[in-house]
Design a protein around this motif. Structure first.
Motif, mmCIF file in Angstrom:
data_model
loop_
_atom_site.group_PDB
_atom_site.id
_atom_site.type_symbol
_atom_site.label_atom_id
_atom_site.label_comp_id
_atom_site.label_asym_id
_atom_site.label_seq_id
_atom_site.Cartn_x
_atom_site.Cartn_y
_atom_site.Cartn_z
ATOM 1 N N MET A 1 0.853 -1.193 0.000
ATOM 2 C CA MET A 1 0.000 0.000 0.000
ATOM 3 C C MET A 1 0.891 1.247 0.000
ATOM 4 S SD MET A 1 -3.066 0.979 2.639
ATOM 5 C CE MET A 1 -3.795 -0.654 2.473
ATOM 6 N N SER A 2 0.871 1.984 -1.088
ATOM 7 C CA SER A 2 1.781 3.123 -1.233
ATOM 8 C C SER A 2 1.315 4.334 -0.427
ATOM 9 C CB SER A 2 1.897 3.514 -2.701
ATOM 10 O OG SER A 2 0.684 4.085 -3.153
ATOM 11 N N ARG A 3 2.272 5.211 -0.174
ATOM 12 C CA ARG A 3 1.962 6.456 0.533
ATOM 13 C C ARG A 3 0.989 7.300 -0.282
ATOM 14 N NH1 ARG A 3 6.505 10.936 2.425
ATOM 15 N NH2 ARG A 3 5.032 12.500 3.190
ATOM 16 N N GLU A 4 1.192 7.315 -1.604
ATOM 17 C CA GLU A 4 0.314 8.109 -2.460
ATOM 18 C C GLU A 4 -1.121 7.603 -2.398
ATOM 19 O OE1 GLU A 4 0.387 10.031 -6.940
ATOM 20 O OE2 GLU A 4 1.425 8.134 -6.579
ATOM 21 N N PHE A 5 -1.281 6.287 -2.392
ATOM 22 C CA PHE A 5 -2.619 5.690 -2.285
ATOM 23 C C PHE A 5 -3.292 6.128 -0.982
ATOM 24 C CE2 PHE A 5 -5.031 2.187 -0.315
ATOM 25 C CZ PHE A 5 -6.114 2.144 -1.179
ATOM 26 N N LYS A 6 -2.566 6.057 0.125
ATOM 27 C CA LYS A 6 -3.121 6.453 1.427
ATOM 28 C C LYS A 6 -3.545 7.917 1.423
ATOM 29 C CE LYS A 6 -0.385 3.155 4.133
ATOM 30 N NZ LYS A 6 0.712 3.014 5.132
ATOM 31 N N GLU A 7 -2.716 8.762 0.794
ATOM 32 C CA GLU A 7 -3.023 10.190 0.746
ATOM 33 C C GLU A 7 -4.274 10.462 -0.085
ATOM 34 O OE1 GLU A 7 0.551 11.894 -0.766
ATOM 35 O OE2 GLU A 7 1.580 11.888 1.191
ATOM 36 N N ILE A 8 -4.394 9.771 -1.219
ATOM 37 C CA ILE A 8 -5.560 9.966 -2.088
ATOM 38 C C ILE A 8 -6.825 9.445 -1.417
ATOM 39 C CG2 ILE A 8 -6.643 9.328 -4.278
ATOM 40 C CD1 ILE A 8 -4.452 11.434 -4.538
#
Length: 233
Positions: A1-8
């Motif tokens: 689970m990427s940081r970008e995914f979590k942010e979005i």
């Protein structure tokens, strides 16, 4: 689970509202959603731009809004044959199928192959996907006359008995052909009259009827107006 995914996902969670959730449920969405208007998702997609890795993560979340956004972010050049099969099975509402097809799958080199494979399938969503591909490829000018002819013959024989979402997409293809190609106009109008699909469907004020003869006539009228505006500038 990427940081970008979590942010979005965090950003999406702050964009929804209960009114839109109820509307999405009427479209077939389940409870795993934030309830975000399409305009907001399109604006976010424009901001993010194509991002295939993120799109896959969003799609796999099974959150409805995230899946719609994912459809707008896929890189069609990176889609494989097996992706077509897997993605269409996950697209569980008509709106999600539309976004997936028109924003991603129809731009892939496999689009024609899957049009032929899906258009005659009875499954409602997969069948809809096949006819959405037909509409997209027609609009792009990538369907030769012999393939249009084959699809029109199928419509004449199967439109009346097709399941709801597939029927809608088939009818749209019939109308788009009649609007965009003068040599088919009379035939498509006659087919619409003969089949009578959506003739009795009530239409909101200011909206175009889905009944093929009326839709085609309105579409031709709009096309002529657009051409006149273009020629006058």
């Amino acid at each position: 689970m990427s940081r970008e995914f979590k942010e979005i996902m965090k950003q999406l969670s702050e964009m929804g509202d209960d009114k839109r959730k109820k509307y999405n449920k009427k479209l077939g969405a389940d409870d795993n959603q934030f309830g975000i208007a399409m305009g907001k998702l399109r604006a976010l997609a424009k901001q993010i731009k194509t991002n295939h890795t993120l799109a896959l993560e969003l799609w796999e979340s099974r959150n409805y809004d995230a899946m719609v956004l994912a459809a707008m972010l896929f890189d069609s050049k990176l889609l494989r044959e097996q992706d077509f099969e897997e993605l269409i099975k996950d697209a569980y509402t008509s709106n999600l199928v539309d976004e997936l097809i028109f924003r991603a799958l129809s731009l892939s080199s496999y689009a024609k192959q899957y049009l032929k494979k899906w258009a005659k399938i009875d499954d409602d969503r997969i069948g809809q996907g096949g006819w959405d591909l037909a509409v997209a490829l027609l609009i792009k000018g990538e369907l030769p006359d012999d393939e249009i002819e084959e699809l029109l013959v199928y419509i004449e024989e199967h439109l009346a008995g097709a399941p709801a979402a597939k029927q809608w997409a088939m009818n749209r293809f019939l109308c788009e052909v009649g609007i965009r190609d003068d040599k088919y106009t009379d035939r498509c109008i006659a087919m619409g009259e003969k089949l009578g699909i959506y003739k009795e469907l009530k239409v909101a004020k200011g909206c175009t009827s889905a009944y093929a003869p009326e839709w085609i006539q309105k579409g031709i009228e709009n096309r002529r107006k657009a051409n006149n505006r273009k020629n006058n500038h």
